[in-house]
Enzyme design. Sequence first.
Site, PDB file in Angstrom:
ATOM      1  N   ASP A   1       0.855  -1.189   0.000  1.00 13.59           N
ATOM      2  CA  ASP A   1       0.000   0.000   0.000  1.00 13.59           C
ATOM      3  C   ASP A   1       0.893   1.241   0.000  1.00 13.59           C
ATOM      4  OD1 ASP A   1      -2.542   1.400   0.276  1.00 13.59           O
ATOM      5  OD2 ASP A   1      -1.871   1.865   2.298  1.00 13.59           O
TER       6      ASP A   1
ATOM      7  N   THR B   1      -2.850   5.724  -4.260  1.00 12.81           N
ATOM      8  CA  THR B   1      -1.721   6.472  -3.678  1.00 12.81           C
ATOM      9  C   THR B   1      -0.419   6.190  -4.428  1.00 12.81           C
ATOM     10  OG1 THR B   1      -1.522   4.682  -2.053  1.00 12.81           O
ATOM     11  CG2 THR B   1      -2.705   6.641  -1.361  1.00 12.81           C
ATOM     12  N   THR B   2      -0.203   4.922  -4.773  1.00 13.74           N
ATOM     13  CA  THR B   2       1.014   4.566  -5.518  1.00 13.74           C
ATOM     14  C   THR B   2       0.998   5.230  -6.885  1.00 13.74           C
ATOM     15  OG1 THR B   2       1.028   2.441  -4.373  1.00 13.74           O
ATOM     16  CG2 THR B   2       2.437   2.634  -6.313  1.00 13.74           C
TER      17      THR B   2
ATOM     18  N   ASP C   1      -9.061   0.525   1.474  1.00  7.44           N
ATOM     19  CA  ASP C   1      -9.018   1.004   0.087  1.00  7.44           C
ATOM     20  C   ASP C   1     -10.352   0.726  -0.614  1.00  7.44           C
ATOM     21  OD1 ASP C   1      -6.450   1.792   0.488  1.00  7.44           O
ATOM     22  OD2 ASP C   1      -5.501   0.307  -0.799  1.00  7.44           O
TER      23      ASP C   1
END
Length: 529
Positions: A63, A96-97, A386
Amino acid sequence: MRGLNTPIYILPAKTKRYIGRDAQRMNILAGKVLGETIRTTLGPKGMDKMLVDSLGDIVVTNDGVTILKEMDIEHPAAKMLVEVAKTQEDEVGDGTTTAVVLAGELLKKAEDLLDMDIHPTIISMGYRKAAKKAQEILDDIAITADDEETLLKVAMTAMTGKGSEKARKPLAELVVKAVKQVEENGEVDKDYIHIQRIAGASVDDSQIVDGLAIDKGRVSPLMPKKIENAKIALLKYPLEVKETEIDAKIRITDPSQMQKFIEQEEEMIKEMVQKIVDVGANVVFCQKGIDDLAQHYLAREGIYALKRVKNTDMKRLEKATGGKIVMDIRDLTEDDLGEAEVVYEKKIFDEILTFVEGCKNPKAVSIILRGSTKHVVSEVERAVEDAIGVVSAVIEDKKIVAGGGAPEVELAKRLRDYAETVSGREQLAIQAFADALEIIPKTLAENAGMDSIDVLVDLRAAHEESTTMGIDVFSGEVIDMLEMGVIEPYRVKKQAVQSAAEAAEMILRIDDVIAASETFKSKGEEESS
């Protein structure tokens, strides 16, 4: 005249300063390194990172935001990109990545333009125009949908490649049910979905509670273990004798006065408990303490009580049971009581929980997540969070896009066409922005062991026919993502592109870094000094 040659120092002697291209190169390098670090975690076949802190605690995750939070990042420009990930997490809960990898690639492409002597301000302006156009393109390719099947697919896409993958369908069903339960007027407050982690079983044993699970047991073993047809009092008032707010001394001259003082305290506690009994409550959730004597009286009346319940749990109980949190026990009335079919205590593995079940229309729910070890269950929790974020985003926006790198390829294609309509050097910045977007499908392919150049060529050709063609990392083919059920919320892509562009733009405009010497001092220097 001799004084004119004397150097003037306006900064402390140990201050480090980087000016112009040095500052830009240093900041761009920090962004590139951060992007490269978490790039390998992107997609269903992304790898995990093991992070060990100074105390030896271990976190194993892929994550993006968790990795960046756990990493001890010192570089100021890199910290700015960590903020991008945190914003993405707060706004959507996923992507987010993608946001950080994209920001790193935008900086990398900007470096090539800087080497061509294009001014940073022109690059920033080009990036700004490209980001604005990208939002318009996303609006155009977004598909309107919020039916249950779509929500399940969105949740499963968010959990693919994470620790929960083997049980992603049942978990996705739990998430969709929980989000739909707390939704009010088309809005979802994720705080009202409580996730309780318990190790010691398979992920498949995870469940949704028909109400709430509070991680506390009753305060006294003499209290009943189960209350049916529960009338619940929610108190923010201590069931104990309050200490005076000012220092006070009580002068006692004979033992009878001492006895009267103790009896008075007992009487006050008795009155509090009697008040609870009089309004008809048989369950008490107290945010403050409960005196031993109060516990005794409550148990004698057959009342189930919990003390020191967290503020967040009190708010969830209020939403779930329909009760009202009471600040002063003297104000407690029958109308303030919440209702539930049953309240009971249950031990699961080594955790004692209180379940509040059978509420009429609970707008707060609990999900109990299981896993063989605490590391497994922590990673499952991150995946579920998520999924909650993306399902909430689809319910609120009612818009989705295809996954598998499809939106990025389509954005890149249309931005290149748009760049040709822009004159001057900004055109090069818009083209660089388009090239940077393709880092997402390239990374998905690389992490799956595929040839990224071949995949990109196939994707570009496929997008001449359809906007939803993406990479199936399991078969290695370019196929229609909508048909495959790989879909993402429109908000994930919108926020990722916007955040990445703004962060890259901000970093590019920095031409002077002035820092106290400690900021850039390496550990080696510290040890030698």
